[in-house]
Motif scaffolding. Structure first.
Motif, PDB file in Angstrom:
ATOM      1  N   VAL A 189       0.093   7.181  -4.345  1.00 49.24           N
ATOM      2  CA  VAL A 189      -0.195   8.252  -3.152  1.00 49.24           C
ATOM      3  C   VAL A 189      -0.558   7.075  -2.114  1.00 49.24           C
ATOM      4  O   VAL A 189      -1.210   6.309  -2.246  1.00 49.24           O
ATOM      5  N   PRO A 190       0.247   7.172  -0.478  1.00 50.30           N
ATOM      6  CA  PRO A 190      -0.641   6.062   0.530  1.00 50.30           C
ATOM      7  C   PRO A 190      -1.823   5.922   0.662  1.00 50.30           C
ATOM      8  O   PRO A 190      -2.671   7.776   1.018  1.00 50.30           O
ATOM      9  N   ASN A 191      -2.915   5.327   0.370  1.00 48.25           N
ATOM     10  CA  ASN A 191      -3.724   5.179   0.891  1.00 48.25           C
ATOM     11  C   ASN A 191      -4.837   4.598   2.028  1.00 48.25           C
ATOM     12  O   ASN A 191      -4.458   3.199   2.478  1.00 48.25           O
ATOM     13  N   PHE A 192      -4.752   5.398   3.182  1.00 47.49           N
ATOM     14  CA  PHE A 192      -4.621   5.136   4.414  1.00 47.49           C
ATOM     15  C   PHE A 192      -5.509   4.245   5.244  1.00 47.49           C
ATOM     16  O   PHE A 192      -5.961   3.418   5.806  1.00 47.49           O
ATOM     17  N   SER A 193      -6.694   4.904   4.058  1.00 44.27           N
ATOM     18  CA  SER A 193      -8.386   3.935   3.977  1.00 44.27           C
ATOM     19  C   SER A 193      -7.920   2.673   3.653  1.00 44.27           C
ATOM     20  O   SER A 193      -9.026   1.547   4.133  1.00 44.27           O
ATOM     21  N   SER A 194      -7.708   2.120   2.628  1.00 42.92           N
ATOM     22  CA  SER A 194      -7.498   1.233   2.116  1.00 42.92           C
ATOM     23  C   SER A 194      -7.091   0.448   2.579  1.00 42.92           C
ATOM     24  O   SER A 194      -6.693  -1.157   3.317  1.00 42.92           O
ATOM     25  N   LEU A 195      -5.255   1.113   3.133  1.00 44.01           N
ATOM     26  CA  LEU A 195      -4.934   0.261   4.346  1.00 44.01           C
ATOM     27  C   LEU A 195      -5.365  -0.212   6.000  1.00 44.01           C
ATOM     28  O   LEU A 195      -5.065  -1.241   5.861  1.00 44.01           O
ATOM     29  N   GLN A 205      -7.944  -3.576   4.317  1.00 47.72           N
ATOM     30  CA  GLN A 205      -6.742  -4.507   4.512  1.00 47.72           C
ATOM     31  C   GLN A 205      -6.842  -5.439   5.679  1.00 47.72           C
ATOM     32  O   GLN A 205      -6.683  -6.306   5.963  1.00 47.72           O
ATOM     33  N   GLU A 256       0.733  -0.859   0.337  1.00 47.77           N
ATOM     34  CA  GLU A 256       0.682   0.079  -0.049  1.00 47.77           C
ATOM     35  C   GLU A 256       0.692   1.022  -0.262  1.00 47.77           C
ATOM     36  O   GLU A 256       0.500   2.306  -0.846  1.00 47.77           O
ATOM     37  N   ASN A 257       1.779   1.175   0.743  1.00 48.63           N
ATOM     38  CA  ASN A 257       2.757   1.867   0.961  1.00 48.63           C
ATOM     39  C   ASN A 257       3.922   2.289  -0.635  1.00 48.63           C
ATOM     40  O   ASN A 257       4.557   3.376  -0.891  1.00 48.63           O
ATOM     41  N   ALA A 286       1.743   1.905  -4.417  1.00 51.53           N
ATOM     42  CA  ALA A 286       0.403   3.363  -4.773  1.00 51.53           C
ATOM     43  C   ALA A 286       1.056   4.705  -4.767  1.00 51.53           C
ATOM     44  O   ALA A 286       2.617   4.848  -4.009  1.00 51.53           O
TER      45      ALA A 286
END
Length: 565
Positions: free
Chosen positions: A179-185, A188, A173-174, A177
């Motif tokens: 741009v890091p997508n913290f909601s997706s992380l 997961q 995810e980091n 991507a």
């Protein structure tokens, strides 16, 4: 293409023979199952030879492969006993942290030095941490290993795989991507955790309502299928969710590991099929494309696992036996690493394909070496009885077997046979004893005695002096009076409460002698075995279960032999 059922029947017969052949020459049966998969799989078909298991067959069996992997991971999760973890404190986590850190560091730096990009080296480092639970567990079950090393292996495998899954999600995810997508992380990580906890609690609640083993078997199969299926639907890690479900189910159920014990009655044929499919999917041609990075990966993972386990075990203060043999037992690698590499290849076509090639080629190496080294580790740690090793060999040859079958059929139709002599092999105590004995120093404090006895699977502990000579035995009944007198706790050491025991055998005693001792002392859970030349030198223990099992098997074979004559 051959019919699927016909192909499965043939490969099962081949696996039966390959398993027995492997056992006869001192190899784990898993090795034979893998070899059958390699020879029956698509690889020979790719070069013009007939293939029993084609690519289409593997695609049809993909769902079954996922269910079996789920059962294996559920069982690994069930090995996380929170009570045992509390008693051991941070020992296992300390070992795991050092082993994971050293393996990841060596593989990451080593593969980067061989020319691969830092991000790809990071993914290889994560995949190197994974350990195949199926191969290791099958070897342990085959040889009925039991002891401190066996109790340590499976929880560490679970920690390894859990950490690898979480680290892979974080790096994916980091690192991939834009741009890091913290909601997706967060999704997961949290969704499989919530799913696993929910399914584990549901299984624990339903486990109390069922009284028949077949109902609990169906419950676990259903729970594994639902958990894996729902995780796939939500695009989460099915292994993560199933591992959590197994851990929660076993720790929340008042009956603890009863469901796992019931599962062992039906799961072995499924595991055999799992390894046949694993062998069929091994990419032998990838060995030729391993390259310098692949060789570096294999070498660094070998070093990281061995020295990481050794250093971690030393820092945790566990026994020298575990320090020496834990590393070799943690080398198997297969399904999870392949799955992570495949996912990376889809998401990162540029360099992910190179990482996948390295993993596929290294898995061939570790799937061959892993089970063999696990067997070596368990045997040298003294957690496999000689009798269990000898029992892998066939009790009769083909000629004798044919004679017995014809004789039995003849009696069934009323044809009599003449009697003849039957000779049964004499079993000695050294064949059924376990050498890796948990002992305690005669200078251990009362608190240490309680902690060790609480963690032990038995209700007694042998006590040894600084020269590893047997001083006596501490039984729970012997410390009951001291246990409830706090004023004495700081004054008492193990030597003060150890009692001498006359319940001793030597390795050359016969099975009949041991059985007589069992009759004389029916309340003792095991018999101490001391060296014949030095009665103070502890050689091992003989459990009642092993003794009764050996007695039953030897007498059953003798009765069958008499019946044939």
């Amino acid at each position: 293409m051959l019919p699927l059922l016909f192909s499965l029947g043939i490969v099962y017969l081949f696996a039966l023979g390959a398993g027995r052949l492997s056992a006869a020459i001192g190899l784990p049966r898993v090795t034979g199952y893998l070899l059958v998969g390699v020879l029956a799989g698509p690889t020979p078909g790719d070069i013009g030879l007939p293939a029993l298991i084609s690519h289409d067959h593997l695609n049809q069996l993909a769902f079954l492969h996922d269910v079996i992997l789920g059962l294996i991971v559920f069982t690994i999760g069930g090995s996380f006993s929170l009570g045992t973890l509390r008693q051991m404190g941070m020992k296992r986590f300390r070992i795991s942290a050092v082993e994971i850190g050293m393996t990841g560091l060596l593989v990451g730096l080593g593969t980067a030095a061989c020319g691969i990009s830092p991000l790809a080296a990071g993914f290889l480092a994560i995949m190197a941490v994974t350990t195949a639970p199926a191969a290791t567990q099958m070897v342990m079950r085959e040889y009925q290993s039991e002891g401190p090393l066996s109790d340590t292996i499976l929880p560490l495998i679970g920690i390894n795989n859990l950490v690898a899954i979480i680290a892979f999600i974080l790096l994916k995810e980091n690192g991939l991507a834009p741009v890091p997508n913290f909601s997706s992380l967060a999704a997961q990580l949290s969704e499989p955790l919530v799913l696993g906890v929910f399914m584990g609690m549901a299984v624990a609640i339903m486990d109390q309502r069922f009284t028949r083993p077949v109902e609990r078997q169906m419950l676990v199969l259903a729970a594994v299928a639902v958990t894996a299926g729902m995780a796939d639907y939500l695009d989460n890690s099915a292994i993560f969710a199933t591992l959590v479900a197994g851990m929660v189910a076993v720790n929340a159920s008042p009956y603890e590991k009863r469901m796992l014990k019931d599962l062992t009655a039906i799961d072995y044929p499924l595991y055999v099929l799992f390894f046949i499919m694993a062998g069929a999917t091994l990419h032998l041609d990838a060995l030729g494309h391993m390259g310098l990075v692949g060789l570096g990966y294999v070498a660094m993972r070998l070093g990281g696992k061995y020295f990481g386990c050794r250093l971690g075990a030393r820092m945790a203060g566990v026994s020298p036996i575990i320090r020496t043999w834990l590393g070799p037992a943690m080398l198997a690698q297969a399904g999870l690493a392949i799955g992570l590499a495949e996912e990376l290849s889809r998401m990162w076509p540029d360099q992910g394909a190179s990482v996948q090639t390295i993993i596929l080629s290294s898995v061939v190496v570790f799937e061959v070496l892993g089970p063999l080294l696990t067997r070596v580790a368990l045997v040298n740690a003294g957690e496999v009885t000689v009798f269990n090793l000898l029992a892998q060999r066939s009790p009769v040859g083909f000629g004798e077997g044919l004679h017995q079958v014809l004789g039995h059929f003849g009696r069934a139709v009323g044809i009599s046979h003449t009697d003849g002599p039957v000779h049964s092999g004499e079993i000695r105590v050294r064949h059924i004893m376990r050498r890796n004995v948990e002992v305690i120093s005669n200078r251990a404090s009362f608190r240490e005695v309680l902690k060790t006895l609480g963690h032990s699977r038995y209700d007694r502990l042998p006590v040894v002096n600084d020269w590893q000579e047997l001083v006596g035995v501490i039984k729970y009944a012997d410390i009951a009076n001291t246990l409830f007198d706090p004023c004495l706790h700081h004054l008492v050491v193990a030597d003060d409460i150890a009692t001498d025991t006359h319940l001793k055998l030597n390795p050359e005693d016969t099975l009949e002698t041991a059985m007589q001792a069992l009759k004389d002392y029916p309340n003792d859970v095991y018999l101490l075995v001391v060296e014949k030349e030095n009665p103070r030198q502890l050689a091992g223990v003989v459990r009642h279960n092993d003794l009764l099992s050996s007695h039953f098997r030897s007498h059953s074979a003798e009765r069958e032999g008499r019946a044939v004559c």
